[in-house]
Design an enzyme around this catalytic site. Structure first.
Site, PDB file in Angstrom:
ATOM      1  N   GLY A 171      -4.595  -4.261  -3.763  1.00 33.88           N
ATOM      2  CA  GLY A 171      -5.587  -3.229  -4.061  1.00 33.88           C
ATOM      3  C   GLY A 171      -4.797  -2.012  -4.493  1.00 33.88           C
ATOM      4  O   GLY A 171      -4.140  -1.387  -3.660  1.00 33.88           O
ATOM      5  N   HIS A 172      -4.799  -1.712  -5.760  1.00 37.56           N
ATOM      6  CA  HIS A 172      -3.992  -0.608  -6.295  1.00 37.56           C
ATOM      7  C   HIS A 172      -4.921   0.518  -6.756  1.00 37.56           C
ATOM      8  O   HIS A 172      -5.776   0.312  -7.607  1.00 37.56           O
ATOM      9  CB  HIS A 172      -3.115  -1.106  -7.454  1.00 37.56           C
ATOM     10  CG  HIS A 172      -2.086  -2.109  -7.009  1.00 37.56           C
ATOM     11  ND1 HIS A 172      -1.210  -2.718  -7.861  1.00 37.56           N
ATOM     12  CD2 HIS A 172      -1.794  -2.601  -5.763  1.00 37.56           C
ATOM     13  CE1 HIS A 172      -0.416  -3.535  -7.183  1.00 37.56           C
ATOM     14  NE2 HIS A 172      -0.762  -3.490  -5.907  1.00 37.56           N
ATOM     15  N   GLN A 192       1.926  -6.143  -3.174  1.00 35.01           N
ATOM     16  CA  GLN A 192       2.372  -6.274  -1.771  1.00 35.01           C
ATOM     17  C   GLN A 192       3.644  -5.436  -1.553  1.00 35.01           C
ATOM     18  O   GLN A 192       3.865  -4.486  -2.277  1.00 35.01           O
ATOM     19  CB  GLN A 192       2.595  -7.746  -1.399  1.00 35.01           C
ATOM     20  CG  GLN A 192       1.322  -8.575  -1.251  1.00 35.01           C
ATOM     21  CD  GLN A 192       0.704  -9.003  -2.567  1.00 35.01           C
ATOM     22  OE1 GLN A 192       1.338  -9.666  -3.362  1.00 35.01           O
ATOM     23  NE2 GLN A 192      -0.537  -8.642  -2.798  1.00 35.01           N
ATOM     24  N   LYS A 203       1.861   1.989  -5.141  1.00 31.50           N
ATOM     25  CA  LYS A 203       2.384   1.398  -6.390  1.00 31.50           C
ATOM     26  C   LYS A 203       1.450   1.656  -7.570  1.00 31.50           C
ATOM     27  O   LYS A 203       1.891   1.959  -8.676  1.00 31.50           O
ATOM     28  CB  LYS A 203       2.564  -0.120  -6.218  1.00 31.50           C
ATOM     29  CG  LYS A 203       3.574  -0.488  -5.151  1.00 31.50           C
ATOM     30  CD  LYS A 203       3.613  -1.979  -4.904  1.00 31.50           C
ATOM     31  CE  LYS A 203       2.353  -2.556  -4.291  1.00 31.50           C
ATOM     32  NZ  LYS A 203       2.039  -2.089  -2.928  1.00 31.50           N
ATOM     33  N   ASP A 211       0.809  -1.222   0.000  1.00 33.67           N
ATOM     34  CA  ASP A 211       0.000   0.000   0.000  1.00 33.67           C
ATOM     35  C   ASP A 211       0.845   1.276   0.000  1.00 33.67           C
ATOM     36  O   ASP A 211       0.434   2.315   0.523  1.00 33.67           O
ATOM     37  CB  ASP A 211      -0.976   0.023   1.192  1.00 33.67           C
ATOM     38  CG  ASP A 211      -1.866  -1.195   1.213  1.00 33.67           C
ATOM     39  OD1 ASP A 211      -2.203  -1.684   0.119  1.00 33.67           O
ATOM     40  OD2 ASP A 211      -2.216  -1.662   2.305  1.00 33.67           O
TER      41      ASP A 211
HETATM   42  P1  GDP Z   1      -0.764   0.290  -3.536  1.00 32.58           P
HETATM   43  O1  GDP Z   1      -1.384  -0.979  -3.047  1.00 32.58           O
HETATM   44  O2  GDP Z   1       0.705   0.338  -3.289  1.00 32.58           O
HETATM   45  O3  GDP Z   1      -1.111   0.586  -4.971  1.00 32.58           O
HETATM   46  O4  GDP Z   1      -1.395   1.454  -2.651  1.00 32.58           O
HETATM   47  P2  GDP Z   1      -2.978   1.632  -2.274  1.00 32.58           P
HETATM   48  O5  GDP Z   1      -3.713   2.074  -3.469  1.00 32.58           O
HETATM   49  O6  GDP Z   1      -3.463   0.432  -1.552  1.00 32.58           O
HETATM   50  O7  GDP Z   1      -2.869   2.768  -1.172  1.00 32.58           O
HETATM   51  C1  GDP Z   1      -2.302   3.983  -1.456  1.00 32.58           C
HETATM   52  C2  GDP Z   1      -3.328   5.092  -1.174  1.00 32.58           C
HETATM   53  O8  GDP Z   1      -2.680   6.336  -1.145  1.00 32.58           O
HETATM   54  C3  GDP Z   1      -4.382   5.214  -2.249  1.00 32.58           C
HETATM   55  O9  GDP Z   1      -5.567   5.657  -1.644  1.00 32.58           O
HETATM   56  C4  GDP Z   1      -3.833   6.280  -3.178  1.00 32.58           C
HETATM   57  O10 GDP Z   1      -4.835   6.970  -3.886  1.00 32.58           O
HETATM   58  C5  GDP Z   1      -3.160   7.174  -2.189  1.00 32.58           C
HETATM   59  N1  GDP Z   1      -1.971   7.905  -2.664  1.00 32.58           N
HETATM   60  C6  GDP Z   1      -0.974   7.508  -3.493  1.00 32.58           C
HETATM   61  N2  GDP Z   1      -0.003   8.428  -3.566  1.00 32.58           N
HETATM   62  C7  GDP Z   1      -0.384   9.439  -2.757  1.00 32.58           C
HETATM   63  C8  GDP Z   1       0.211  10.679  -2.359  1.00 32.58           C
HETATM   64  O11 GDP Z   1       1.321  11.036  -2.756  1.00 32.58           O
HETATM   65  N3  GDP Z   1      -0.493  11.452  -1.477  1.00 32.58           N
HETATM   66  C9  GDP Z   1      -1.702  11.087  -0.990  1.00 32.58           C
HETATM   67  N4  GDP Z   1      -2.306  11.903  -0.129  1.00 32.58           N
HETATM   68  N5  GDP Z   1      -2.287   9.928  -1.331  1.00 32.58           N
HETATM   69  C10 GDP Z   1      -1.628   9.119  -2.189  1.00 32.58           C
HETATM   70  P1  IMO Z   2      -0.930  -4.201  -2.203  1.00 34.93           P
HETATM   71  O1  IMO Z   2      -0.475  -4.758  -3.539  1.00 34.93           O
HETATM   72  C1  IMO Z   2      -0.947  -4.635   2.119  1.00 34.93           C
HETATM   73  C2  IMO Z   2      -1.066  -8.708   3.718  1.00 34.93           C
HETATM   74  C3  IMO Z   2      -2.328  -9.133   4.439  1.00 34.93           C
HETATM   75  C4  IMO Z   2      -1.734 -10.082   5.450  1.00 34.93           C
HETATM   76  C5  IMO Z   2      -0.641 -10.774   4.660  1.00 34.93           C
HETATM   77  C6  IMO Z   2      -1.044 -12.121   4.067  1.00 34.93           C
HETATM   78  O2  IMO Z   2      -2.225  -3.489  -2.254  1.00 34.93           O
HETATM   79  O3  IMO Z   2       0.171  -3.430  -1.566  1.00 34.93           O
HETATM   80  P2  IMO Z   2      -2.580 -12.806   2.015  1.00 34.93           P
HETATM   81  O4  IMO Z   2      -4.032 -12.576   1.759  1.00 34.93           O
HETATM   82  O5  IMO Z   2      -1.677 -12.277   0.965  1.00 34.93           O
HETATM   83  O6  IMO Z   2      -2.272 -14.249   2.330  1.00 34.93           O
HETATM   84  O7  IMO Z   2      -2.276 -12.001   3.387  1.00 34.93           O
HETATM   85  O8  IMO Z   2      -0.291  -9.893   3.615  1.00 34.93           O
HETATM   86  N1  IMO Z   2      -1.273  -8.202   2.342  1.00 34.93           N
HETATM   87  C7  IMO Z   2      -1.192  -6.909   1.997  1.00 34.93           C
HETATM   88  N2  IMO Z   2      -0.997  -5.813   2.769  1.00 34.93           N
HETATM   89  N3  IMO Z   2      -1.052  -4.508   0.778  1.00 34.93           N
HETATM   90  C8  IMO Z   2      -1.232  -5.603  -0.010  1.00 34.93           C
HETATM   91  O9  IMO Z   2      -1.223  -5.530  -1.346  1.00 34.93           O
HETATM   92  C9  IMO Z   2      -1.343  -6.866   0.608  1.00 34.93           C
HETATM   93  N4  IMO Z   2      -1.529  -8.121   0.156  1.00 34.93           N
HETATM   94  C10 IMO Z   2      -1.470  -8.922   1.224  1.00 34.93           C
HETATM   95  O10 IMO Z   2      -2.958  -8.030   5.063  1.00 34.93           O
HETATM   96  O11 IMO Z   2      -1.109  -9.368   6.487  1.00 34.93           O
HETATM   97 MG    MG Z   3      -2.935  -1.625  -1.806  1.00 31.60          MG
END
Ligand code: GDP
Ligand code: IMO
Ligand code: MG
Length: 429
Positions: free
Chosen positions: A40-41, A225, A16, A13
């Site tokens: 979840g991207h 991840q 990416k 998270d």
């Molecule tokens: P990922 O799994 O690495 O793709 O990240 P997620 O989408 O799960 O979580 C990142 C969150 O931060 C999302 O809600 C994005 O919209 C948000 N985000 C990404 N870059 C920035 C940033 O530079 N500033 C802020 N405020 N939010 C960001």
């Molecule tokens: P993105 O790509 C954050 C965590 C789960 C749990 C552990 C194992 O959005 O960054 P799993 O279901 O993979 O067997 O769970 O890994 N986890 C993540 N945490 N971002 C993710 O993906 C994750 N994918 C799995 O919360 O701790």
């Molecule tokens: Mg994510």
């Protein structure tokens, strides 16, 4: 040829999705190489927010090829509904935008039941998985009991493989997890239905990828991840079930190591984690809550509140080493506005002795105490900054401190979720 691998450098998270979406404007192909819909991207374009779990983050560009490569575990029902919801919103209008490896593993209904059943039995010792069946699907890959996407196109062998696997699965489901047995024929019929819908996408993606590479295309590999969730190099056993590190871009997509040129780690300006497991710089107080609220730190997949804490440069340097990072994409700098002073972990202490790396033993990792350096924060909002010089001095110092401690250039700075809220400092390809 020009290639760039994007990986998460913390516990996932990091942002990416945003970074991959942004850089796709310069790419020809975007490749997911591991994980599944545990990811979840989040993409934010023209005010619209889209969350992809399985489909690569290059999907909003109509002329880019997106690849779900062999290293993934694919839940066909999720893929179909993700495709439908993108289409409903005016994206992914051409089937040719996505190819899916015939060698990718398939997540089956029993994988989800086993994942959730195990977590329930573990009680307080649970991992906090996403419950999507990821671990059990990778187990079946390793035990050679898995169903692969290519099997979906061969009804009689699909039926044989499902019936073979389900003897053991139903034993577990009924006896160990005390849930009702599944009917294998119903599972076969359900998956034959998915096969019909997904057939246009399923192919040998390694051949397509090789042609792109030979043709000099720009290939972006999208990690899911984060490095600390890597099955080998993460905080085992509180990890996911695949290799997350950049090296797996090769095995997970079928390209040789000579193809990989650069690797950028996505680093959040602070740290978050969902699920269980040690987290040395966690802020269990009001400041942690402030970061959660300001940063909108709720899981994009499960909606769970993310645990929040200070930036940890021991974690960062672990990722630098294990991925061979050549650049850092630093995200969410805007969230730190108004918090001063900021603390950054620059090392640990274990039983009174200094420690500069992550121990392999999770109980030791649970006992480390961070050694902090305090740095000055800033009051100015950053979300409209578009160049490094637009940033206030303390924010520039924060970036330079990260470069100094890691020895890696900060190649991109993100100051908001939207595409344009980005400062690109080096060319990705
Ligand atoms: P990922 O799994 O690495 O793709 O990240 P997620 O989408 O799960 O979580 C990142 C969150 O931060 C999302 O809600 C994005 O919209 C948000 N985000 C990404 N870059 C920035 C940033 O530079 N500033 C802020 N405020 N939010 C960001
Ligand atoms: P993105 O790509 C954050 C965590 C789960 C749990 C552990 C194992 O959005 O960054 P799993 O279901 O993979 O067997 O769970 O890994 N986890 C993540 N945490 N971002 C993710 O993906 C994750 N994918 C799995 O919360 O701790
Ligand atoms: Mg994510």
């Amino acid at each position: 040829m020009s290639t760039l691998v994007i990986v998460g450098a913390q516990w996932g998270d990091e942002g990416k999705g945003k970074i991959v979406d942004l850089l796709t404007s310069r790419a020809d192909v975007v490749v997911r190489f591991q994980g599944g819909n545990n990811a979840g991207h989040t993409l934010k374009v023209a005010g619209e927010q889209i969350i992809v779990h399985l489909i690569p983050s290059g999907i909003l560009y109509p002329n880019i090829t997106n690849v779900i490569a062999n290293g993934l575990v694919v839940d066909p029902s999720v893929l179909i509904s993700e495709k439908a919801s993108l289409r409903e919103r005016g994206h992914f209008l051409k089937d040719s935008q996505l190819i899916v490896s015939d060698r990718a593993q398939v997540i089956m209904p029993y994988h989800k039941i086993i994942d959730q059943g195990r977590e329930d039995l573990l009680g307080n010792a649970k991992i906090g998985t996403t419950g999507r069946g990821i671990g059990p699907a990778y187990e079946d890959k390793a035990s050679r009991m898995g169903i692969r996407m290519g099997d979906l196109l061969r009804p009689s062998s699909l039926r044989d493989r499902i019936y073979n696997a389900m003897d053991e699965k139903n034993f577990l489901i009924e006896r160990r997890f005390k849930r009702p047995k599944l009917n294998p024929e119903e599972v076969v019929q359900e998956y034959l239905g998915y096969a019909e819908q997904l057939a246009p996408h399923i192919t040998d993606t390694t051949i397509v990828l090789q042609n792109f590479v030979r043709g000099g295309s720009h290939v972006l590999f999208e990690g899911a991840q984060g490095t600390l969730l890597d099955i080998d190099h993460g905080t085992y056993p509180f990890v996911t079930s695949s290799n997350v590190v950049a090296g797996n871009a090769c095995a997970g997509s079928g390209v040789g190591p000579n193809v990989i040129e650069k690797c950028w780690g996505v680093v959040k300006a602070y740290t978050t984690r969902v699920g269980e497991g040690a987290f040395p710089t966690e802020l269990a107080d009001g400041l942690g809550e402030e970061l959660r609220e300001k940063g909108g730190e709720y899981g994009a997949t499960t909606g769970r509140p993310r645990r929040c804490g200070w930036l940890d440069t021991v974690v960062l340097n672990h990722s630098v080493r294990l991925n061979g990072l050549t650049g850092i994409a630093l995200t969410k700098m805007d969230v730190l506005t108004g918090i001063s002073p900021l603390s950054v972990a620059i090392g640990y202490e274990l039983d009174g002795k200094p420690l500069d790396h992550i121990p392999s033993d999770i109980t030791e990792f649970g006992r480390v105490k961070p050694r902090y350096r305090e740095v000055k924060g800033w009051e100015e909002p950053l979300s409209d900054c578009r160049s490094f010089d637009d940033l206030p001095k303390s924010a520039r110092d924060y970036v330079e401190m990260i470069e100094h401690v890691s020895g890696v250039p900060v190649t991109l700075i993100s100051v908001g979720p939207a595409r344009e809220q980005s400062i690109l400092r080096r060319t990705p390809f």
